[in-house]
Design a protein around this motif. Structure first.
Motif, PDB file in Angstrom:
ATOM      1  N   LYS A 172       0.825  -1.216   0.000  1.00 40.48           N
ATOM      2  CA  LYS A 172       0.000   0.000   0.000  1.00 40.48           C
ATOM      3  C   LYS A 172       0.859   1.267   0.000  1.00 40.48           C
ATOM      4  O   LYS A 172       0.423   2.329  -0.445  1.00 40.48           O
ATOM      5  N   LEU A 173       2.074   1.167   0.544  1.00 46.06           N
ATOM      6  CA  LEU A 173       3.013   2.285   0.586  1.00 46.06           C
ATOM      7  C   LEU A 173       4.372   1.801   0.120  1.00 46.06           C
ATOM      8  O   LEU A 173       4.675   0.594   0.168  1.00 46.06           O
ATOM      9  N   PHE A 212      -1.934  14.168   6.011  1.00 42.14           N
ATOM     10  CA  PHE A 212      -0.994  13.421   5.179  1.00 42.14           C
ATOM     11  C   PHE A 212      -0.711  14.200   3.898  1.00 42.14           C
ATOM     12  O   PHE A 212      -1.493  15.045   3.467  1.00 42.14           O
ATOM     13  N   GLU A 213       0.437  13.897   3.324  1.00 39.61           N
ATOM     14  CA  GLU A 213       0.879  14.496   2.066  1.00 39.61           C
ATOM     15  C   GLU A 213       0.581  13.521   0.931  1.00 39.61           C
ATOM     16  O   GLU A 213       1.278  12.520   0.764  1.00 39.61           O
ATOM     17  N   PRO A 214      -0.453  13.772   0.111  1.00 37.17           N
ATOM     18  CA  PRO A 214      -0.762  12.828  -0.983  1.00 37.17           C
ATOM     19  C   PRO A 214       0.370  12.717  -1.996  1.00 37.17           C
ATOM     20  O   PRO A 214       0.486  11.703  -2.687  1.00 37.17           O
ATOM     21  N   GLU A 215       1.192  13.780  -2.077  1.00 36.82           N
ATOM     22  CA  GLU A 215       2.272  13.778  -3.068  1.00 36.82           C
ATOM     23  C   GLU A 215       3.564  13.180  -2.520  1.00 36.82           C
ATOM     24  O   GLU A 215       4.593  13.216  -3.195  1.00 36.82           O
ATOM     25  N   SER A 216       3.534  12.648  -1.320  1.00 37.08           N
ATOM     26  CA  SER A 216       4.737  12.038  -0.763  1.00 37.08           C
ATOM     27  C   SER A 216       5.202  10.876  -1.632  1.00 37.08           C
ATOM     28  O   SER A 216       4.393  10.159  -2.233  1.00 37.08           O
ATOM     29  N   GLU A 217       6.537  10.683  -1.702  1.00 36.03           N
ATOM     30  CA  GLU A 217       7.097   9.595  -2.514  1.00 36.03           C
ATOM     31  C   GLU A 217       6.621   8.227  -2.020  1.00 36.03           C
ATOM     32  O   GLU A 217       6.601   7.264  -2.780  1.00 36.03           O
ATOM     33  N   ALA A 218       6.246   8.157  -0.739  1.00 37.88           N
ATOM     34  CA  ALA A 218       5.817   6.866  -0.199  1.00 37.88           C
ATOM     35  C   ALA A 218       4.431   6.467  -0.672  1.00 37.88           C
ATOM     36  O   ALA A 218       4.058   5.288  -0.616  1.00 37.88           O
ATOM     37  N   VAL A 219       3.650   7.446  -1.128  1.00 39.33           N
ATOM     38  CA  VAL A 219       2.265   7.180  -1.540  1.00 39.33           C
ATOM     39  C   VAL A 219       2.265   6.603  -2.946  1.00 39.33           C
ATOM     40  O   VAL A 219       2.720   7.242  -3.904  1.00 39.33           O
ATOM     41  N   PRO A 222      -2.205   8.287  -5.036  1.00 35.91           N
ATOM     42  CA  PRO A 222      -2.726   9.478  -4.353  1.00 35.91           C
ATOM     43  C   PRO A 222      -4.235   9.483  -4.207  1.00 35.91           C
ATOM     44  O   PRO A 222      -4.772  10.043  -3.254  1.00 35.91           O
ATOM     45  N   PHE A 223      -4.947   8.835  -5.163  1.00 37.63           N
ATOM     46  CA  PHE A 223      -6.406   8.836  -5.107  1.00 37.63           C
ATOM     47  C   PHE A 223      -6.927   7.920  -3.984  1.00 37.63           C
ATOM     48  O   PHE A 223      -8.049   8.073  -3.523  1.00 37.63           O
ATOM     49  N   ASP A 224      -6.119   6.975  -3.579  1.00 44.03           N
ATOM     50  CA  ASP A 224      -6.494   6.060  -2.493  1.00 44.03           C
ATOM     51  C   ASP A 224      -5.954   6.527  -1.152  1.00 44.03           C
ATOM     52  O   ASP A 224      -6.207   5.898  -0.123  1.00 44.03           O
ATOM     53  N   ALA A 225      -5.185   7.631  -1.169  1.00 46.12           N
ATOM     54  CA  ALA A 225      -4.449   8.023   0.035  1.00 46.12           C
ATOM     55  C   ALA A 225      -5.375   8.361   1.204  1.00 46.12           C
ATOM     56  O   ALA A 225      -5.086   8.001   2.358  1.00 46.12           O
ATOM     57  N   THR A 226      -6.478   9.047   0.945  1.00 44.87           N
ATOM     58  CA  THR A 226      -7.377   9.415   2.044  1.00 44.87           C
ATOM     59  C   THR A 226      -7.910   8.170   2.742  1.00 44.87           C
ATOM     60  O   THR A 226      -7.889   8.075   3.980  1.00 44.87           O
TER      61      THR A 226
END
Length: 994
Positions: A172-173, A212-219, A222-226
């Motif tokens: 997931k990450l 959270f930062e949706p643009e983080s490299e770990a994400v 981004p659309f599933d981040a929330t």
């Protein structure tokens, strides 16, 4: 003092500088020996030897275990915790525990269950050692709160690291470094409030906000981040706060996030920034002062707070901004009362002179000046006091005194909480409880502690008031207030509009009538002069209620009924606190305003200096009722006096609740005791009056069985009274012995009708209470008075489940003492009879369903009827009582008491706590609503001052947070209702109460 270590007698690395003594030496000795035996069974001979021996350390531990149920039970379960102090001191062992917690996520075989267990055991040990170091005086309170905060940081950080690594393993990450999962993860966990300021109290929950930062490299997506980070946050809360066989780590609160009623648990950074900059509230600015990244991506958290700097710290203040700062005072809610400061039952956090007053002053001054002075942007309270003094905002004496008092009050708070590890800030109101706190703090007597405690509260309150008076004057005076002549002064109209009056011209006309002497209270020149001097303060106070017009018009009605005014006007002029209370009543509490308008003399009760310190318990009310009725024998006069007395005492109980002198639980007891006494006095008067013509029945005895809220001692200011009148008499008695004899059944029915009229019929003094007798056998179809044998037979052979449920709240409240005791025993026996648990549960579920269909709630604020509201809690408590699922031999009628004592077989510790907290939450809101309003609460037409009162009693910063809490609480209660009664009933088909 410390003991030298020797081979003969083990010694702890614990410096004892506080003389903690037990309440009972024998009990303390017994507790120590019990734990010593447990230590021997656990193969801990050194601890056993220490506790079986003699010396200051053994005496200290014995005293602590006798005074604190929490520490005693912890030591019994885990005597090895003490062994950690044999080889190193508390600071060293706690530091080692923090390192162990940090290493947990990296263990090879770690999973969520093992992490939860390890966190709970390590936290329990650290909690135990921190408490010992604090009580011994080895640690000063600033060291204690820092250690508790570090512990919360470590536990939260470990849980977050585990969750992030788990998400990485599931794909997931995509983390940079599994040895440091949080770095670069974009998962931001902010600690708020006391946690953010490193000022956590002993039993505090922790306030967290997650971004959270949706643009983080770990994400990865981004659309599933929330959804992803919200799920992680939900698991984080479960890891920290779910109660297991090992206890819990920290209760966790996420309601300080933006718009908690409609936002996800984890919010994207850009969405959060947009919210704060466009819609952020005053209380949120204040809350962000203490915000601190405590877990997750600390670098991203610091960057987020830096982005928020212009929002929190404004460089330039206009009048609107100053008004914002002052509005925080209403939203943060430092409780203010009247009369002398209390010790018994005083809330150390929220009460007068308490911790919140110091915190509030520091925060408001920070908001005013922090934009220009970065040195004033710190999170911690005491260092900011020093900075305020250095920048000339307060005197050195104020800074030093408030700092000292702050830490003293924090010590008192810790002592209160360490007794049972409960999140309470209120001192006990009983002798033994108060003495226990005094001893934990090293005081030899309660009086010595009370003297220091009162002095601290007075110091804080005095400086709190002076600090606001001494603050730089940032605005001009109130403006023109001219009420002479017949023509409105334009500047006065503008001033009134600025103060919040919607109809300035009408208000001018009302005030001109005052000054024209048209009321008795304003007929003398001196009275009018005093009122003229008082008018600006009155108008400001009514303006602060934010229902200024209504408040002033109610005050006008009150004024019209006053026989004289000089004394009142002088009193209000010299006592601003009393003036504010009067304004609150007029603006927020129409029910109380109606009483004070109808009976202006009840205001005299506010002049009693002991009003806020004397708890309105049964003995207090009984003594005052006896004095009020002394020498009066005329029947009609007695009934009128009872109405006057009840109205006055309802008013004064309500005032105590408004002022924060008593809480909702005590208010419910006080309203119920008042009803017991006054209805009991009415019963005595009716029996005597009835006997003048009809005589008495041989062996006749009467008992009023209180039902509903009266039976459970949970009456509110507007409650009617449910009761059943039971009677008994000699078997051979055929009729009464008066000039107009009556058969027993006819006699008691007629007498009961007379009682109903005596209590409920309107006289010149109003009514005493509305009575409801529909809970008697056969309801409205049956006789109004019931023979006790018929009552028993009906309950045993004919009563429906709902009638037995109602009976669980039955309590004899008045009548013949011996007969009341017999009735209480009969009720207990009826309820103890074997019952089919599955049928009881099923019937209750069906009844709840019927109520929802036939009487749906009006809205969210119909707290009784909403799904998950008071009825759900009531049914859980009643079903538990009927099916033998309540612990303890004594029978309790109060819902709160029953919910707190549900057997583990029905509800585990976490469910019990959540149900009890929900009941306390609902009860507090209901008491205020019923105290203030005569009808239902209309959310769209809610007096702002009353909204403030609801926020105060719920300790919520904002109405959106309060409503979100109400929704969450209702959903949680409904979930437990379904689990306990729906699902529980299916699994208990063979269970019986026996």
């Amino acid at each position: 003092m410390s003991e030298k270590r020797s081979d003969k007698r083990p010694s702890l690395h614990l410096e004892i500088s506080r003389a903690v003594t037990p309440l009972n030496e024998k009990d303390a000795d017994s507790e120590a020996r019990d734990i010593a035996a447990q230590a021997r069974d656990s193969d801990l001979p050194r601890i056993a030897a220490l506790l079986e021996g003699k010396g200051p350390q053994r005496d200290f531990l014995a005293a602590v275990f006798e005074l604190s149920d929490f520490l005693r039970d912890t030591a019994r379960r885990n005597p090895r915790f003490l062994e950690g102090l044999l080889d190193r001191n508390a600071s060293e062992r706690v530091a080692a525990i923090l390192n162990e917690i940090a290493a947990l996520p990296r263990a090879e075989d770690v999973n969520e269950a093992s992490l939860m267990a390890s966190l709970r055991l390590l936290k329990s040990e650290a909690h135990f050692l921190i408490a010992l170091a604090d009580l011994a005086g080895e640690w000063q309170p600033e060291r204690t709160v820092r250690a508790l905060s570090d512990l919360a940081d470590a536990a939260t950080g470990a849980a977050v690291d585990f969750l992030l690594a788990d998400a990485h393993r599931q794909g997931k990450l995509k983390l940079k470094d599994l040895n440091h999962p949080s770095v670069g993860s974009g998962f931001i966990v902010l600690g708020m409030g006391k946690l953010g300021a490193f000022e956590l109290n002993f039993s505090s929950d922790i306030d967290l906000v997650v971004f959270f930062e949706p643009e983080s490299e770990a994400v990865i997506d981004p659309f599933d981040a929330t959804d992803l980070f919200s799920r992680l946050t939900r698991r984080l809360v479960r890891i920290l706060q779910d109660r297991t066989e090992h206890g819990y780590v920290f209760r966790t609160d996420l309601r300080l996030r933006p718009d908690p009623g409609s936002t996800p648990l984890a919010i994207p950074v850009q969405a959060a920034l947009h919210y704060y900059e466009s819609r952020g509230q005053n209380w949120e600015r204040a809350a962000m002062i203490k915000a601190r990244p405590i877990a997750g991506d600390l670098q991203a958290g610091a960057a987020f707070l830096k982005e928020l700097t212009p929002y929190v710290w404004r460089k330039y203040l206009d009048y609107a901004a100053i008004a914002d700062v002052h509005s925080i005072k209403r939203q943060i809610h430092a409780h203010k009362g009247l009369g002398e400061i209390a010790v018994r039952g005083h809330n150390v956090k929220l009460g007068r002179g308490g911790i919140r007053e110091i915190e509030f002053f520091v925060q408001t001054q920070q908001l005013i000046a922090g934009g220009r002075f970065p040195e004033l942007r710190g999170r911690a309270t005491v260092p900011m006091l020093a900075q305020l003094e250095q920048h000339g905002w307060i005197t050195r004496e104020a800074s030093e005194t408030l700092a000292a008092r702050y830490w003293f009050l924090r010590q008192v708070e810790h002592a209160i909480q360490v007794v049972a590890d409960e999140q309470t800030h209120t001192l006990p109101d009983d002798d033994e409880g108060l003495e226990r706190i005094a001893h934990l703090l090293g005081y030899p007597t309660t009086d010595a502690f009370s003297q220091d405690f009162r002095a601290a509260l007075h110091d804080v309150e005095g400086h709190y008031a002076a600090l606001f008076e001494a603050a730089p004057q940032l605005s001009s005076g109130i403006g023109n207030l001219v009420f002479t002549g017949d023509v409105d002064d334009p500047d006065t109209l503008q001033t009134l509009a600025n103060l919040g009056f919607q109809r300035p011209s009408d208000i001018c006309r009302v005030i001109r009538n005052w000054h024209r002497g048209r009321y008795r209270a304003t007929q003398s020149a001196e009275a009018r002069e005093r009122l003229t001097e008082l008018t600006p303060a009155l108008l400001e106070a009514f303006g602060d209620t934010r229902r200024a017009d209504e408040a002033l018009l109610r005050f006008d009605e009150f004024l019209a009924g006053l026989p004289a005014g000089i004394q009142l006007f002088s009193l209000l002029q010299s006592n601003p606190r009393l003036l504010r209370l009067l304004a609150t009543i007029m603006g927020a509490a129409p029910r109380l305003a109606a009483i004070i308008t109808r009976r202006a003399h009840v205001f005299d009760g506010l002049l009693d200096p002991a009003l806020m310190t004397d708890l309105p318990d049964r003995a207090y009310l009984s003594a005052r009722l006896a004095a009020f009725l002394d020498g009066i024998s005329n029947y009609e006069t007695v009934l009128d006096r009872l109405r006057i007395f009840a109205d006055e005492q309802k008013f004064l109980i309500g005032v105590r609740l408004l002022a924060g002198s008593i809480d909702a639980f005590r208010a419910g007891k006080a309203f119920s005791d008042l009803a017991d006494l006054t209805v009991g006095a009415a019963l005595d008067a009716v029996q005597d009056e009835f006997a003048l013509r009809h005589g008495r029945i041989k062996g006749g005895r009467v008992c009023i069985l209180g039902m509903g809220k009266l039976g459970s001692r949970e009456l509110t200011a507007g409650s009617d009274i449910d009761l059943i009148l039971l009677y008994d008499h000699d078997a051979e008695a055929d009729e009464s012995d008066g000039e107009r004899p009556l058969a027993p059944s006819h006699y008691y029915s007629r007498m009961t009708q007379r009682l109903i009229a005596a209590v409920s019929a309107p006289t010149a003094e109003g009514i005493l209470y509305e009575l409801d007798l529909r809970l008697r056998p056969s309801g409205n179809k049956g006789p109004v008075a019931t023979h006790v044998d018929a009552f028993r037979k009906y309950q045993e052979t004919e009563a429906w489940t709902w009638e037995h449920m109602a009976l669980t709240r039955g309590r004899p409240t008045a009548g013949d003492l011996s007969f009341c005791e017999e009735v209480a025993q009969i009720v207990a026996e009826i309820l103890a009879r074997p019952s089919d648990a599955a049928k009881v549960f099923a019937d209750a579920v069906e009844m709840r369903k019927t109520i929802e269909t036939e009487k749906p709630p009006r809205d969210l604020w119909d707290i009784k009827l909403i799904p998950g509201g008071l009825i759900d809690l009531e049914f859980i408590a009643q079903c538990a009582a009927l099916t033998g699922n309540v612990e303890g031999e004594s029978r309790h009628t109060g819902r709160g008491q029953v919910l707190a004592r549900l057997k583990p077989e029905l509800a585990n510790a976490q469910i019990r706590q959540e149900l009890s907290e929900a009941y306390a939450f609902y009860s507090g809101l209901t008491q205020v609503i019923r105290l203030c309003l005569t009808g239902p609460l209309d959310r769209n037409d809610l007096p702002p001052s009353m909204a403030d009162l609801l926020l105060t009693v719920a300790d919520a910063p904002d109405f959106s947070v309060l409503e979100a809490t109400l929704k969450d609480t209702a959903a949680n209660v409904r979930s437990h209702f379904n689990a306990l009664l729906k699902a529980g009933g299916k699994s208990r088909k063979s269970a019986t109460n026996g």
